[in-house]
Scaffold this motif. Structure first.
Motif, PDB file in Angstrom:
ATOM      1  N   VAL A 113      16.379 -20.995  -0.672  1.00 11.99           N
ATOM      2  CA  VAL A 113      15.463 -22.882   0.138  1.00 11.99           C
ATOM      3  C   VAL A 113      17.651 -23.148   0.970  1.00 11.99           C
ATOM      4  O   VAL A 113      16.692 -23.368   1.926  1.00 11.99           O
ATOM      5  CB  VAL A 113      14.889 -23.840  -0.044  1.00 11.99           C
ATOM      6  CG1 VAL A 113      16.293 -24.569  -1.730  1.00 11.99           C
ATOM      7  CG2 VAL A 113      14.152 -24.928   0.524  1.00 11.99           C
ATOM      8  N   ILE A 114      17.964 -23.205   0.777  1.00 14.52           N
ATOM      9  CA  ILE A 114      19.402 -23.633   1.417  1.00 14.52           C
ATOM     10  C   ILE A 114      19.771 -22.828   1.810  1.00 14.52           C
ATOM     11  O   ILE A 114      20.052 -23.241   3.399  1.00 14.52           O
ATOM     12  CB  ILE A 114      20.608 -24.299   0.132  1.00 14.52           C
ATOM     13  CG1 ILE A 114      19.669 -24.966  -0.752  1.00 14.52           C
ATOM     14  CG2 ILE A 114      21.920 -24.074   0.429  1.00 14.52           C
ATOM     15  CD1 ILE A 114      19.409 -25.916  -0.725  1.00 14.52           C
ATOM     16  N   ASP A 134       6.803 -27.382  -6.089  1.00 20.61           N
ATOM     17  CA  ASP A 134       7.508 -28.875  -5.445  1.00 20.61           C
ATOM     18  C   ASP A 134       9.317 -29.189  -6.268  1.00 20.61           C
ATOM     19  O   ASP A 134       9.518 -29.010  -5.995  1.00 20.61           O
ATOM     20  CB  ASP A 134       6.462 -29.479  -5.137  1.00 20.61           C
ATOM     21  CG  ASP A 134       5.166 -28.604  -4.403  1.00 20.61           C
ATOM     22  OD1 ASP A 134       4.530 -28.065  -5.037  1.00 20.61           O
ATOM     23  OD2 ASP A 134       5.143 -29.295  -3.279  1.00 20.61           O
ATOM     24  N   GLN A 135       8.899 -28.969  -6.939  1.00 19.25           N
ATOM     25  CA  GLN A 135       8.849 -29.964  -8.128  1.00 19.25           C
ATOM     26  C   GLN A 135      10.729 -29.285  -8.373  1.00 19.25           C
ATOM     27  O   GLN A 135      11.777 -29.854  -8.015  1.00 19.25           O
ATOM     28  CB  GLN A 135       9.049 -30.190  -9.170  1.00 19.25           C
ATOM     29  CG  GLN A 135       8.958 -29.684 -10.698  1.00 19.25           C
ATOM     30  CD  GLN A 135       7.314 -28.079 -10.167  1.00 19.25           C
ATOM     31  OE1 GLN A 135       6.460 -28.763  -9.378  1.00 19.25           O
ATOM     32  NE2 GLN A 135       7.759 -27.840 -11.488  1.00 19.25           N
ATOM     33  N   LEU A 141      16.785 -29.165  -3.519  1.00 20.19           N
ATOM     34  CA  LEU A 141      17.368 -30.292  -2.137  1.00 20.19           C
ATOM     35  C   LEU A 141      18.281 -31.231  -2.663  1.00 20.19           C
ATOM     36  O   LEU A 141      19.185 -31.396  -2.475  1.00 20.19           O
ATOM     37  CB  LEU A 141      16.318 -30.971  -1.847  1.00 20.19           C
ATOM     38  CG  LEU A 141      15.051 -29.712  -0.857  1.00 20.19           C
ATOM     39  CD1 LEU A 141      14.033 -30.254  -0.513  1.00 20.19           C
ATOM     40  CD2 LEU A 141      15.750 -28.547   0.292  1.00 20.19           C
ATOM     41  N   PHE A 142      17.566 -31.745  -3.841  1.00 18.50           N
ATOM     42  CA  PHE A 142      18.832 -33.064  -4.128  1.00 18.50           C
ATOM     43  C   PHE A 142      20.215 -32.667  -4.711  1.00 18.50           C
ATOM     44  O   PHE A 142      21.122 -32.880  -4.536  1.00 18.50           O
ATOM     45  CB  PHE A 142      17.895 -34.176  -5.004  1.00 18.50           C
ATOM     46  CG  PHE A 142      17.065 -34.891  -4.570  1.00 18.50           C
ATOM     47  CD1 PHE A 142      16.753 -35.043  -2.958  1.00 18.50           C
ATOM     48  CD2 PHE A 142      15.488 -35.180  -5.332  1.00 18.50           C
ATOM     49  CE1 PHE A 142      15.667 -35.626  -1.793  1.00 18.50           C
ATOM     50  CE2 PHE A 142      14.551 -36.048  -4.526  1.00 18.50           C
ATOM     51  CZ  PHE A 142      14.630 -35.533  -3.125  1.00 18.50           C
ATOM     52  N   PRO A 148      16.775 -35.531   3.687  1.00 16.62           N
ATOM     53  CA  PRO A 148      16.464 -35.677   5.003  1.00 16.62           C
ATOM     54  C   PRO A 148      16.011 -37.675   5.328  1.00 16.62           C
ATOM     55  O   PRO A 148      15.505 -37.778   4.604  1.00 16.62           O
ATOM     56  CB  PRO A 148      15.309 -34.776   5.266  1.00 16.62           C
ATOM     57  CG  PRO A 148      14.829 -34.111   4.225  1.00 16.62           C
ATOM     58  CD  PRO A 148      16.146 -34.612   3.376  1.00 16.62           C
ATOM     59  N   PRO A 149      15.194 -37.835   6.232  1.00 19.64           N
ATOM     60  CA  PRO A 149      15.292 -38.912   6.699  1.00 19.64           C
ATOM     61  C   PRO A 149      13.787 -38.733   6.236  1.00 19.64           C
ATOM     62  O   PRO A 149      13.551 -39.849   5.456  1.00 19.64           O
ATOM     63  CB  PRO A 149      15.564 -38.844   8.483  1.00 19.64           C
ATOM     64  CG  PRO A 149      15.891 -38.700   8.597  1.00 19.64           C
ATOM     65  CD  PRO A 149      16.170 -37.359   7.885  1.00 19.64           C
ATOM     66  N   TYR A 150      13.067 -37.525   6.279  1.00 21.00           N
ATOM     67  CA  TYR A 150      11.458 -38.127   5.955  1.00 21.00           C
ATOM     68  C   TYR A 150      11.177 -36.772   5.090  1.00 21.00           C
ATOM     69  O   TYR A 150      11.490 -35.548   5.257  1.00 21.00           O
ATOM     70  CB  TYR A 150      10.420 -37.856   7.128  1.00 21.00           C
ATOM     71  CG  TYR A 150      10.393 -39.161   7.408  1.00 21.00           C
ATOM     72  CD1 TYR A 150      10.263 -40.042   7.628  1.00 21.00           C
ATOM     73  CD2 TYR A 150      11.765 -39.207   9.020  1.00 21.00           C
ATOM     74  CE1 TYR A 150      10.071 -41.442   8.589  1.00 21.00           C
ATOM     75  CE2 TYR A 150      11.515 -40.418   9.662  1.00 21.00           C
ATOM     76  CZ  TYR A 150      11.432 -41.477   9.546  1.00 21.00           C
ATOM     77  OH  TYR A 150      10.945 -42.181  10.138  1.00 21.00           O
ATOM     78  N   LEU A 151      10.655 -37.036   3.932  1.00 17.81           N
ATOM     79  CA  LEU A 151      10.116 -35.698   2.989  1.00 17.81           C
ATOM     80  C   LEU A 151       9.124 -35.720   2.413  1.00 17.81           C
ATOM     81  O   LEU A 151       8.842 -37.440   1.908  1.00 17.81           O
ATOM     82  CB  LEU A 151      11.080 -35.895   2.159  1.00 17.81           C
ATOM     83  CG  LEU A 151      11.577 -34.739   0.737  1.00 17.81           C
ATOM     84  CD1 LEU A 151      11.440 -33.724   1.167  1.00 17.81           C
ATOM     85  CD2 LEU A 151      12.935 -35.228   0.016  1.00 17.81           C
TER      86      LEU A 151
END
Length: 184
Positions: A113-114, A134-135, A141-142, A148-151
């Motif tokens: 993903v990265i 998903d988790q 990501l974290f 990101p501003p929206y997730l």
């Protein structure tokens, strides 16, 4: 994280659709961004997306990544489980023994993903809807300081909320009932 758009001194608004399914969300994302990166493991669904959006792909506004999204170093082919009667239930993690007969196991390419984010640019919005994974993606990501501003992420347990608050440090949320989103 590097951004290909930075090399031309132009910032692009990039939306990532992790678990694109048949691409029904893509038209909306195209209205809200400069580039949409659709990631879908199921090859049949990717073919549908490529057919539906061939013009947009040719224009360079949509990139389709046909791969299993993972968090490991592997780029090898990994097992993916395609549900025999409902493609929405297809998944990367091995299904429970009681359900495995409902799936066909196939081996598909995988990407980290990265690495996908590094390749296509910093995210403005990321939608994560990857059955039973998903988790794992959200945590990755974290842990890599990507906020990101929206997730959004599909949640079947409290773990998603826990990750948003503890590792993500997000302070505001909007909860929606997935099956009714398109009618509201």
């Amino acid at each position: 994280m590097g951004n290909n758009a930075q090399t031309t001194n132009v910032m692009r608004k990039v939306i990532y659709d992790f678990g694109s399914n048949n691409g029904d969300d893509i038209p909306y994302y195209l209205l809200k961004s400069d580039l949409v990166v659709a990631v879908e493991a199921n090859p049949l669904l990717c073919d549908q997306i490529k057919t539906r959006f061939s013009k947009t792909i040719a224009e360079g506004r949509l990139i389709v990544e046909n791969c299993i999204l993972n968090v490991g170093d592997s780029t090898e082919r990994l097992p993916f489980y395609i549900h025999k009667s409902n493609h929405v239930k297809s998944q990367f993690p091995r299904p429970a023994p009681s359900a495995i007969s409902q799936f066909e196991e196939v081996y598909l390419p995988s990407k980290n993903v990265i690495e996908i984010l590094k390749c296509h640019g910093d995210p403005y919005y990321i939608k994560i809807d990857i059955e039973h994974y998903d988790q794992v993606i959200l945590k990755e990501l974290f842990l890599n300081n990507i906020r990101p501003p929206y997730l959004s992420a599909e949640s079947h347990s409290i773990e998603i909320f826990y990750l948003f608050v503890t590792l993500g440090a997000y302070e505001s949320f909007k909860l929606v009932d997935g099956p009714t989103v398109s009618t509201r």
